[in-house]
Design an enzyme around this catalytic site. Structure first.
Site, mmCIF file in Angstrom:
data_model
loop_
_atom_site.group_PDB
_atom_site.id
_atom_site.type_symbol
_atom_site.label_atom_id
_atom_site.label_comp_id
_atom_site.label_asym_id
_atom_site.label_seq_id
_atom_site.Cartn_x
_atom_site.Cartn_y
_atom_site.Cartn_z
ATOM 1 C CG HIS A 154 -1.828 0.688 1.236
ATOM 2 N ND1 HIS A 154 -3.122 0.847 1.755
ATOM 3 C CD2 HIS A 154 -1.889 2.317 0.833
ATOM 4 C CE1 HIS A 154 -3.944 1.790 1.641
ATOM 5 N NE2 HIS A 154 -3.180 2.919 0.867
ATOM 6 N NE ARG A 192 0.971 11.428 -3.315
ATOM 7 C CZ ARG A 192 -0.060 11.172 -2.743
ATOM 8 N NH1 ARG A 192 -1.141 10.154 -3.304
ATOM 9 N NH2 ARG A 192 -0.079 11.256 -1.088
ATOM 10 C CG HIS A 219 -10.204 4.529 2.169
ATOM 11 N ND1 HIS A 219 -9.116 5.248 2.148
ATOM 12 C CD2 HIS A 219 -11.248 5.335 2.551
ATOM 13 C CE1 HIS A 219 -9.468 6.458 2.770
ATOM 14 N NE2 HIS A 219 -10.654 6.413 3.270
ATOM 15 C CG HIS A 223 -5.738 2.766 5.536
ATOM 16 N ND1 HIS A 223 -7.042 2.722 5.935
ATOM 17 C CD2 HIS A 223 -5.293 3.270 4.488
ATOM 18 C CE1 HIS A 223 -7.544 3.320 4.785
ATOM 19 N NE2 HIS A 223 -6.651 3.724 3.913
ATOM 20 C CG ASP A 241 -1.691 4.954 3.464
ATOM 21 O OD1 ASP A 241 -1.793 5.151 2.367
ATOM 22 O OD2 ASP A 241 -2.637 5.344 4.263
ATOM 23 C CG HIS A 247 0.675 14.934 0.846
ATOM 24 N ND1 HIS A 247 0.035 15.058 -0.482
ATOM 25 C CD2 HIS A 247 0.184 14.295 1.641
ATOM 26 C CE1 HIS A 247 -1.306 14.306 0.065
ATOM 27 N NE2 HIS A 247 -0.936 13.619 0.848
#
Lengths: 306, 437
Positions: free
Chosen positions: B73, B77, B192, B245, B318, B322
């Site tokens: 997981h 991007r 999710h 998650h 996960d 960013h």
């Protein structure tokens, strides 16, 4: 004082001594506010900007007057009509103001923690004039000032805070301040407007009803219903709210005869407080506003000169 | 001679001999000091002492040799958000963290909901990647939660699972159809779990810290309500579902009970859910903002218990890169997620193994064989004839996390300055050394 801090971001980080020091200084400032010649030189040569991302009448005006009474140059920025609408980030806006030689930035913002972010990124002193649901330190200070003026001290005082606690930065800041000063806080409101573990924030008792919370109270702080912060219907109707949670003369009878009625404003008359209560002899709502200027003068003086 | 492996992008060694390793593999019950001989990317010999004059030799120096770590997981991007991360930098971060395989989530731009995007990701990974990249396809077109995407076509192109990760499939009927349809292609559905009707604009876990900070609360039921829904659908339809998650005590309990009933449910958690609580948000630290949010002490303890008793099958990162401008904002406006590939192994060792909660072998199982098994990758073990994806690390090495040294393009980690135990040193993908540092 303020333990040498550059900024005033919240009551949480102030000590009892810090708070009392500000209140003492505000007592001197009140003499200036009530005098014919409202001018002292404590901020002469300094500049202050109020940066308001949310609407305000009393807080913004009172900061502006406070700084002007002390000889500062001040300017206002509202989110609408500024580069904020062009998408400028808070940090960039802050740095722009910094670059103009601003000494103090007074910020109000709908996001909790925004003043903290700004403070980390500018040289100017940052004063939190209300951030989201987090804190409103100068409101708490003026509330404490008002209570001390009327009641003399805080030890053993029973203070009820009634209404929309979840969305209230005033409830949080008042609770921290009252706890530090030795008062007891009693909270009541609809369960949909009471956040988890609020009793852990200080010397706080959560009550089942408004009547229980205000029973023998020395002070009642009525919170404004913050319709603008509610993203969904958290109570059925304003009518029902005012019946069960609004302050009426009938409910007031549960409190002490000399109970102080307080409200941070603006008042939603007939919702969280009836006009009869807001305008009764026990109400100090307008004095709170007067004291707001004094307290803000004290805070600005300390930040600029100490 | 120490080579710059990032420049060489893998040294093709026909024969590679790893000497002096502490070889650990729970699946095949291996726990021995010895050597591994690799020929053409396949393990051909495991013994206490192997001599081979033709082979290039790597001295493991007594460090642990494990099956290559698999992260089922991550967010790489690319395409669309290359300013945060791309397949090259994401896989560089992966091999630096000891990972030999990563599964990338489909919330790219364009969304990975069709054959062409899957094919693009596979070909980019082939060209610039440092480890295996397995795309996860979207459950629904455009991640909108409405119409199923072409799972069969995407499977032909190489997806190993489907997920709308980042968003829930809010409509229960769509999720039910997804479980049914995906089963035809033997694709696991990764859910999710987030019940939007309960979310109420929350931005952190409902707790004292949340009340104190004046942030809007996210109650645990936001996650748990959907975990319960998906378990019930999977149980009735006798299909598999994998819960992404997992972060709350309640979710662990729901999944534990479901597994006891024989429901085909598997799940994963991330290191931040067993190493941090929501108190990390204090000071409005946006590097502690993620979705699901950091939880309380009881939840952290339940997550560790779930890992120990087998309720939680896999440890994932996960990995959510960013840009600094997307994090250096008011808490409410900052994006969710943290990078994880370069801290995951050390956090798992530090918070699960060094605390005595599980053995290193048990922990490794959750980062190797278990995810491989859930996704049918055919990887994740050390055995004769197995593909030589291997990770060599020192579980006792103490080091300090410095985000500025991350290979990842993004530095959004709450662990900057943490001192952790365990560091990957050599990462081998199909017999090729892809990282040596």
């Amino acid at each position: 004082m303020l333990s040498g801090r550059k900024d005033l971001l919240g009551i949480q980080e102030l000590s009892r001594e810090d708070i009392l020091y500000i209140l003492d200084k505000a007592t001197e400032m009140k003499k200036v506010v009530l005098s014919d010649n409202k001018k002292i030189p404590n901020m002469q040569g300094k500049s202050l900007i109020t940066l308001f991302y949310e609407n305000s009448t009393r807080t913004r005006t009172s900061f502006e007057l406070a700084s002007k009474y002390m000889g500062a140059s001040s300017a206002n920025i509202a989110a609408s009509g500024s580069s904020i609408q062009k998408g400028e980030s808070l940090i960039d806006t802050g740095k722009t103001l910094d670059s103009m030689g601003t000494d103090v930035i007074v910020i109000r913002h709908s996001a909790s923690g925004a003043p903290h972010l700004l403070a980390k990124n500018v040289k100017a002193s940052v004063v939190n004039a209300g951030d989201g649901m987090n804190e409103h330190p100068t409101q708490a200070l003026l509330d404490m000032f008002t209570i001390r003026e009327k009641k003399g001290s805080f030890e053993g005082l029973k203070v009820a805070i009634i209404g929309d606690v979840t969305h209230s930065r005033v409830a949080r800041s008042d609770t921290y301040a009252l706890t530090k000063l030795g008062a007891q806080v009693f909270i009541a409101g609809p369960p949909t407007l009471l956040p988890l573990d609020f009793e852990k924030l200080g010397n706080v008792t959560i009550c089942e009803s408004v009547e229980e919370a205000i029973c023998d109270a020395d002070v009642i702080i009525n919170l404004r219903i913050q319709l603008e912060r509610m993203k969904s219907a958290l109570f059925p109707t304003v009518r029902e709210y005012s019946e069960f949670f609004g302050m009426s003369l009938d409910k007031m009878k549960f409190a002490k005869d000399d109970v102080l009625i307080m409200h941070p404003g603006p008042v939603n008359r007939g919702i969280e407080i009836s006009s009869y209560v807001a305008d009764c002899e026990n109400s100090v709502i307008n004095e709170q506003v007067t004291n707001g200027v004094s307290v803000r003068m004290a805070v600005l003086d300390i930040l600029c000169n100490e | 001679m120490k080579q710059n492996y990032f420049e060489l992008k893998g040294v093709d060694l026909m024969k590679l001999l790893i000497k002096n390793g502490h070889i650990i593999d729970l699946k095949n019950e291996i726990d021995m000091y010895g050597d591994i001989l690799i020929l053409d990317g396949v393990i051909v010999q495991i013994a206490e002492n192997i001599e081979d004059n033709e082979a290039e030799v790597i001295d493991a120096g007594g460090m642990v040799v494990s099956a290559g770590l698999i992260d089922m997981h991550v967010h790489l991007r690319e395409p669309g958000y290359e300013y945060k991360e791309d397949i090259k930098t994401g896989t560089m971060a992966a091999v630096a963290g000891g990972f030999t395989s990563v599964c990338c989530m489909p919330n790219t731009n364009p969304v990975c909901d069709n054959q062409a995007v899957v094919s693009f990701i596979k070909s980019r990974a082939e060209k610039v990647g440092y480890c295996r990249v397995y795309p996860v396809g979207a459950i629904t077109k455009g991640l909108k939660g409405e119409e199923l995407s072409e799972m069969g076509e995407m499977k032909k192109e190489g997806i190993v699972a489907v997920s709308d990760d980042g968003r829930p499939v809010s409509n229960g009927s769509v999720m039910r159809r997804a479980l049914l349809y995906a089963s035809h292609f033997d694709l696991p559905v990764i859910s999710h779990c987030e019940e939007f009707s309960l979310l109420d604009s929350g931005s952190m876990n409902d707790s004292e810290t949340c009340t104190r900070l004046g942030l809007r609360p996210i109650v645990p039921a936001v996650e748990e309500a959907m975990v319960a829904r998906d378990i019930l659908i999977a149980e009735h339809e006798k299909k598999r579902v994998h819960i992404a998650h997992v972060s709350t005590k309640g979710s662990v309990a729901l999944i534990r009970d479901a597994k006891k009933r024989g429901v085909q449910v598997t799940c994963e958690t991330a290191p931040h859910y067993f190493s941090l609580t929501d108190e990390a948000v204090n000071g409005f630290d946006t590097n502690a903002k993620m979705n699901p949010p950091l939880r309380g002490n009881d939840d952290v303890e339940a997550i560790i218990e779930g890992l120990c008793d087998g309720t939680i099958d896999a440890i994932i990162t996960d990995h959510a890169p960013h840009h600094i401008d997307e994090k250096n904002l008011e808490f409410d406006y900052a994006l969710n997620g943290i990078v994880g590939l370069e801290t995951s192994l050390a956090l798992s060792i530090t918070y699960l193994v060094k605390t005595g909660r599980m053995t290193l072998a048990e922990m490794l199982q959750k980062m190797t064989y278990n995810p491989s098994n859930i996704l049918n990758l055919g990887l994740g073990e050390i055995a004769l004839g197995a593909i030589a994806d291997l990770t060599i690390f020192d579980p006792d090495e103490i080091w300090t996390v410095k985000v500025n040294e991350f290979k990842s393009k993004s530095k959004n980690s709450p662990y900057d300055g943490y001192t952790l135990s365990g560091k990957a040193h050599i990462t081998i993908v199909e017999g090729k050394v892809m990282y040596n540092g």
